[in-house]
Scaffold this motif. Sequence first.
Motif, short mmCIF file in Angstrom:
data_model
loop_
_atom_site.label_atom_id
_atom_site.label_comp_id
_atom_site.label_asym_id
_atom_site.label_seq_id
_atom_site.Cartn_x
_atom_site.Cartn_y
_atom_site.Cartn_z
N ASP A 166 2.74 11.87 -2.67
CA ASP A 166 3.64 11.83 -3.83
C ASP A 166 3.69 10.39 -4.35
OD1 ASP A 166 5.67 11.94 -5.71
OD2 ASP A 166 6.97 13.22 -4.49
N ALA A 167 2.77 10.07 -5.24
CA ALA A 167 2.66 8.71 -5.74
C ALA A 167 3.86 8.31 -6.59
CB ALA A 167 1.38 8.55 -6.56
N VAL A 168 4.40 9.25 -7.35
CA VAL A 168 5.56 8.93 -8.21
C VAL A 168 6.73 8.51 -7.35
CG1 VAL A 168 7.22 9.87 -9.86
CG2 VAL A 168 4.78 10.45 -10.06
N ALA A 169 7.03 9.28 -6.31
CA ALA A 169 8.14 8.92 -5.42
C ALA A 169 7.87 7.60 -4.71
CB ALA A 169 8.35 10.03 -4.39
N ALA A 170 6.61 7.37 -4.33
CA ALA A 170 6.27 6.13 -3.64
C ALA A 170 6.46 4.92 -4.55
CB ALA A 170 4.82 6.19 -3.14
N VAL A 171 6.08 5.05 -5.81
CA VAL A 171 6.31 3.96 -6.76
C VAL A 171 7.80 3.69 -6.89
CG1 VAL A 171 6.19 3.32 -9.20
CG2 VAL A 171 4.17 4.29 -8.07
N ASN A 223 0.85 -1.19 0.00
CA ASN A 223 0.00 0.00 0.00
C ASN A 223 0.88 1.24 0.00
OD1 ASN A 223 -1.96 1.95 0.27
ND2 ASN A 223 -2.59 1.33 2.32
N LEU A 224 0.92 1.96 -1.10
CA LEU A 224 1.79 3.12 -1.24
C LEU A 224 1.26 4.35 -0.52
CD1 LEU A 224 2.86 2.93 -5.00
CD2 LEU A 224 3.88 1.81 -2.99
N SER A 250 -7.60 7.05 -0.96
CA SER A 250 -7.85 5.62 -0.91
C SER A 250 -6.53 4.92 -0.68
CB SER A 250 -8.45 5.14 -2.23
OG SER A 250 -7.47 5.15 -3.26
N ASN A 251 -6.58 3.64 -0.40
CA ASN A 251 -5.39 2.82 -0.48
C ASN A 251 -4.95 2.76 -1.94
OD1 ASN A 251 -5.41 2.22 2.29
ND2 ASN A 251 -6.75 0.45 1.98
N ALA A 252 -3.65 2.58 -2.14
CA ALA A 252 -3.09 2.46 -3.50
C ALA A 252 -2.14 1.27 -3.49
CB ALA A 252 -2.36 3.74 -3.89
N PHE A 253 -2.57 0.16 -4.07
CA PHE A 253 -1.85 -1.09 -3.93
C PHE A 253 -0.95 -1.36 -5.13
CE2 PHE A 253 -5.78 -1.89 -1.40
CZ PHE A 253 -5.17 -2.04 -0.16
N LEU A 254 0.36 -1.40 -4.88
CA LEU A 254 1.31 -1.80 -5.90
C LEU A 254 1.42 -3.31 -5.89
CD1 LEU A 254 3.52 -1.06 -8.01
CD2 LEU A 254 5.14 -1.04 -6.09
N VAL A 255 1.15 -3.94 -7.03
CA VAL A 255 1.19 -5.39 -7.14
C VAL A 255 2.41 -5.78 -7.97
CG1 VAL A 255 -0.05 -7.48 -7.79
CG2 VAL A 255 -1.33 -5.43 -7.08
N THR A 256 3.28 -6.57 -7.38
CA THR A 256 4.44 -7.13 -8.08
C THR A 256 4.57 -8.59 -7.67
OG1 THR A 256 5.95 -6.45 -6.31
CG2 THR A 256 5.69 -4.94 -8.18
N GLY A 257 5.13 -9.40 -8.53
CA GLY A 257 5.30 -10.81 -8.19
C GLY A 257 3.98 -11.49 -7.93
N GLU A 258 3.99 -12.42 -7.00
CA GLU A 258 2.81 -13.22 -6.68
C GLU A 258 2.00 -12.50 -5.62
OE1 GLU A 258 0.07 -15.83 -5.20
OE2 GLU A 258 1.75 -15.26 -3.95
N VAL A 262 -3.30 -0.87 -8.21
CA VAL A 262 -4.75 -0.98 -8.11
C VAL A 262 -5.22 0.23 -7.31
CG1 VAL A 262 -6.70 -2.34 -7.28
CG2 VAL A 262 -4.67 -3.49 -8.22
N ASP A 263 -5.83 1.17 -8.02
CA ASP A 263 -6.14 2.51 -7.53
C ASP A 263 -4.84 3.25 -7.24
OD1 ASP A 263 -8.91 2.16 -7.78
OD2 ASP A 263 -9.09 1.36 -5.75
N CYS A 264 -4.89 4.57 -7.36
CA CYS A 264 -3.64 5.33 -7.18
C CYS A 264 -3.71 6.36 -6.06
CB CYS A 264 -3.20 5.97 -8.49
SG CYS A 264 -4.39 7.09 -9.24
N GLY A 265 -4.88 6.55 -5.47
CA GLY A 265 -4.98 7.40 -4.30
C GLY A 265 -4.90 8.88 -4.62
N ALA A 266 -4.78 9.69 -3.55
CA ALA A 266 -4.75 11.14 -3.68
C ALA A 266 -3.95 11.72 -2.51
CB ALA A 266 -6.17 11.70 -3.67
N ASN A 267 -3.47 12.95 -2.70
CA ASN A 267 -2.85 13.72 -1.61
C ASN A 267 -1.57 13.10 -1.06
OD1 ASN A 267 -4.97 15.76 -1.52
ND2 ASN A 267 -6.26 14.15 -0.68
#
Length: 205
Positions: free
Chosen positions: A48-53, A4-5, A14-22, A41-46
């Motif tokens: 820094d999503a780019v840095a979090a990714v 959850n980023l 919202s939660n923003a879930f990065l899915v990698t692997g299994e 899965v969803d990217c959220g708001a408010n």
Amino acid sequence: MITNLATDAAGMTSNAFLVTGEPGGRARETADGETGRRVLVDCGANYDAVAAVREHVDDLDGVVLTHTHPDHVGTLPELREAFGVETVGFDPSHDAVDAELPDGDTVEAGTATFETLHTPGHKDDHLCLFDRDSGVLFAGDLVFADGAFGRTDLPEGDRETLIDSIQRLREWVGDDLTAVYTGHGPPIETEPGASLELSVRAAKL
């Protein structure tokens, strides 16, 4: 693996879930050592999503939207600019959706294939995503932990439609369900099927 980023976001998100692997948490990699398709899965708001990714992966392959409420899509412009990423969701007429992801389709995330179920009631374009191999469900804002359920007092919300969607979801996942990742709050990892049934009962009150 599911991360959850948006955990430390200061504002409404919202939660923003990065899915990698299994997605079941065993971090199984593909044969060539890759983590599969790197998807939010969803990217959220408010936040820094780019840095979090970039704390986790060097690029992003896609964004899958459970629905298009602002708290679920607020960081999308920055992600599009940074990664040139395509978004998929139920309603391609919405500015946040680049390509349609219809009911009964599939989408790749990590090393898994998630099936889609259209689940209106909270919002008309709401989707749930389920990987039958791992038993992982992304439920968006349809249900939450402890028998909670999505709001129906917003535009496009409807209580009876929501109840029907939760009931159909419970039948659809069957006994394969192992974990539910919700749009807000913690995941449901203990008796998730019973939690869905509790949400149905609570919504009927």
